[in-house]
Structure formats: C-alpha cells, structure tokens
Design an enzyme around this catalytic site. Structure first.
Site, PDB file in Angstrom:
ATOM      1  N   GLY A  98       0.767  -1.231   0.000  1.00  0.00           N
ATOM      2  CA  GLY A  98       0.000   0.000   0.000  1.00  0.00           C
ATOM      3  C   GLY A  98       0.800   1.285   0.000  1.00  0.00           C
ATOM      4  O   GLY A  98       0.227   2.369   0.144  1.00  0.00           O
ATOM      5  N   TRP A 141       2.268   2.837  -2.526  1.00  0.00           N
ATOM      6  CA  TRP A 141       1.828   3.688  -3.636  1.00  0.00           C
ATOM      7  C   TRP A 141       0.426   4.222  -3.384  1.00  0.00           C
ATOM      8  O   TRP A 141       0.109   5.354  -3.773  1.00  0.00           O
ATOM      9  CB  TRP A 141       1.889   2.907  -4.955  1.00  0.00           C
ATOM     10  CG  TRP A 141       3.246   2.945  -5.591  1.00  0.00           C
ATOM     11  CD1 TRP A 141       4.448   3.025  -4.960  1.00  0.00           C
ATOM     12  CD2 TRP A 141       3.537   2.919  -6.985  1.00  0.00           C
ATOM     13  NE1 TRP A 141       5.474   3.044  -5.873  1.00  0.00           N
ATOM     14  CE2 TRP A 141       4.947   2.976  -7.116  1.00  0.00           C
ATOM     15  CE3 TRP A 141       2.756   2.828  -8.127  1.00  0.00           C
ATOM     16  CZ2 TRP A 141       5.585   2.963  -8.359  1.00  0.00           C
ATOM     17  CZ3 TRP A 141       3.388   2.811  -9.368  1.00  0.00           C
ATOM     18  CH2 TRP A 141       4.782   2.878  -9.485  1.00  0.00           C
ATOM     19  N   ASP A 178      -5.281  -6.062  -5.653  1.00  0.00           N
ATOM     20  CA  ASP A 178      -4.218  -7.039  -5.436  1.00  0.00           C
ATOM     21  C   ASP A 178      -4.843  -8.375  -5.046  1.00  0.00           C
ATOM     22  O   ASP A 178      -5.946  -8.419  -4.481  1.00  0.00           O
ATOM     23  CB  ASP A 178      -3.260  -6.581  -4.327  1.00  0.00           C
ATOM     24  CG  ASP A 178      -1.877  -7.217  -4.467  1.00  0.00           C
ATOM     25  OD1 ASP A 178      -0.921  -6.478  -4.740  1.00  0.00           O
ATOM     26  OD2 ASP A 178      -1.768  -8.449  -4.322  1.00  0.00           O
ATOM     27  N   ASP A 232      -7.956 -10.758  -9.047  1.00  0.00           N
ATOM     28  CA  ASP A 232      -7.039 -10.817 -10.189  1.00  0.00           C
ATOM     29  C   ASP A 232      -7.536  -9.854 -11.257  1.00  0.00           C
ATOM     30  O   ASP A 232      -8.646 -10.009 -11.777  1.00  0.00           O
ATOM     31  CB  ASP A 232      -7.001 -12.250 -10.719  1.00  0.00           C
ATOM     32  CG  ASP A 232      -5.988 -12.447 -11.834  1.00  0.00           C
ATOM     33  OD1 ASP A 232      -5.552 -11.438 -12.428  1.00  0.00           O
ATOM     34  OD2 ASP A 232      -5.652 -13.608 -12.131  1.00  0.00           O
ATOM     35  N   LYS A 270       5.766  -0.728 -14.380  1.00  0.00           N
ATOM     36  CA  LYS A 270       7.160  -1.135 -14.171  1.00  0.00           C
ATOM     37  C   LYS A 270       7.532  -2.307 -15.068  1.00  0.00           C
ATOM     38  O   LYS A 270       6.723  -3.194 -15.324  1.00  0.00           O
ATOM     39  CB  LYS A 270       7.387  -1.526 -12.713  1.00  0.00           C
ATOM     40  CG  LYS A 270       8.827  -1.967 -12.434  1.00  0.00           C
ATOM     41  CD  LYS A 270       9.156  -1.961 -10.970  1.00  0.00           C
ATOM     42  CE  LYS A 270       8.575  -3.141 -10.215  1.00  0.00           C
ATOM     43  NZ  LYS A 270       9.010  -3.133  -8.803  1.00  0.00           N
TER      44      LYS A 270
END
Length: 252
Positions: free
Chosen positions: A48, A50, A68, A84, A147
């Site tokens: 958590g 971010w 998540d 998901d 990322k």
C-alpha cells in the site's frame, strides 16, 4: 548509509508502508501524473505504499482504488479490491467503484528467480497486463505508469504503448536500487482517436484550417492534411495523433 537504507528509514519515519512510496513521488514530480481530484487505480497495490502517496496527491476530492490478490490493510480514504485484474469479475468491481480512471499505476513485479531472461519476460508480461487494463479503464487523455525490467523485449512493449498514448517516456527513479534493472514506462494522454500514426486512408477535404492545411473528418475526428485543398480526396498517411486532432501527409 546506502540508498536502500536511506529510503527504508525515511519510509519508517514518515509512515509509509514501503520504500517504494518514494518511487511514485519521484515519478509524479517528473511527469505530473496525479492531480487533485483524480481517480487513480493502483494494480498490484499491496502493501500500500503507492496507495498512500496516490491518496495524498489526489486529495479528498479524488478516488483511489488498490487491486491485489493479497489483502491490503485499510487506508483511510482508499478503496481496495481483492482479486485478479485479468478476470472480468475483478474489472467489473473496479469499474463499479471508479467508472473511468484518470491514472492507472502499476509497480507489479514477478517473483524473482535470479534468471535474468525469465525475470525480464515475466516483468514484460505483467506490464502488458497493466497496459491492457489501462486501455479498458482509462478516460480519454488518461495516464499510465507500469514497471518493467529492462531487456530485449522492452522496446516492443514501449512501441505498443506508444501507439495508444500521446507519448511515452522511461524513468528510473532515484529511489530504485542502483543495481536494479527496473524502469517505469510513463505513458501520457490516452488516445481514443479512430486513427493511429502510420495509418494510411483516403479522406475528403472539407475546408482549410487557420494555418492553410486541408481539414478532413474521420468519424468526427479532425485530421489536418498538409498541401490539400477543399474538394480533394487524397490518400494520406497519418504522421501525428493528438487527443483532439491529428496530422497527415498526402501520398504520391
């Protein structure tokens, strides 16, 4: 003190759940990602860090949702969805909470094996998942951060993302470890135009724009065509796409 220890200690002192919080702070400073009142979806949000930063930046007028597979301990002002993101049921839950998002962010990383090529490939897969989710959730002109570990497939990923956004840049925040190959794809300005750069098509020139370029409409989208005149019906190649208009050149 190493950079890792510095950010770790700062996170503890300032109440952030992970040192990764500073990565998002630095990404936001570099690319102006999250503004007051924005709707933000954080993919792979546990634990958590971010979410905490996104919540600070979006403020009370904003909406922040974390997704998540793992449980995320409550954060005041933040909604969480356990599931998901590749499953329709999870996306429907998120859409019910936010409608459309202004920003989709992802710090997802694979479980590391130590085998570079495998870790890189898995990171690209996760980044593509974030990209596909962003295409589904983002409002026009929205932004994406994803990322990825640098490697041979990074350029193809960037090219695919670039086709759907006004522009893409890669950033390696100072808060990332020196030894890390991670970088962040920062895509600004989700495009919803019916054309993309490089497309070829035939258009009808209706009038002239203020700069003297021919003006064509493609499903209501304005395309400026250099050297074309009203009444022309040239075949053109799209050279640049903006959220509200684009540019094209005639083909010989």
């Amino acid at each position: 003190m190493t950079r890792k220890d510095d950010y770790y200690n700062r996170a503890k002192q300032q109440g952030y759940r992970s040192r990764a919080a500073y990565k998002l702070k630095q990404l936001d400073e570099a690319a102006d990602l999250i503004n007051e009142g924005d709707t933000v979806v954080d993919l792979g949000a546990a634990p958590g860090g971010w979410l905490q930063v996104a919540n600070e930046l979006a403020g009370e007028a904003g909406t922040v949702v974390g997704v998540d597979l793992q449980r995320i301990d409550p954060i005041e002002g933040v909604e969480t969805v356990r599931g998901d993101m590749t499953e329709d049921a999870t996306r429907e839950k998120v859409r019910a909470l936010v409608g459309e998002a202004d920003v989709v962010i992802s710090d997802m990383a694979p479980n590391m094996t130590g085998e570079y090529s495998l870790d890189h490939a898995r990171s690209v897969h996760l980044a593509r998942m974030a990209f596909e989710t962003a295409l589904d959730l983002l409002a026009p002109n929205g932004d994406l951060v994803a990322k990825v570990f640098e490697g041979p497939d990074t350029d193809d990923l960037r090219a695919d993302i670039d086709r759907e956004f006004e522009y893409v840049r890669t950033i390696h925040p100072d808060a990332s470890r020196d030894s890390s190959s991670e970088l962040f794809m920062v895509a600004k300005g989700r495009l919803t135009a019916p054309v993309r750069e490089g497309d070829t098509l035939e258009v009808e020139i209706d009038n002239l724009g203020d700069e003297g370029d021919g003006v064509a409409k493609v499903d209501g989208y304005t395309l400026f065509v250099s050297g074309a005149e009203p009444g022309d019906a040239p075949e053109v190649r799209v050279t640049d796409v903006k959220p509200r208009f684009g540019f094209a050149e005639t083909l010989e």
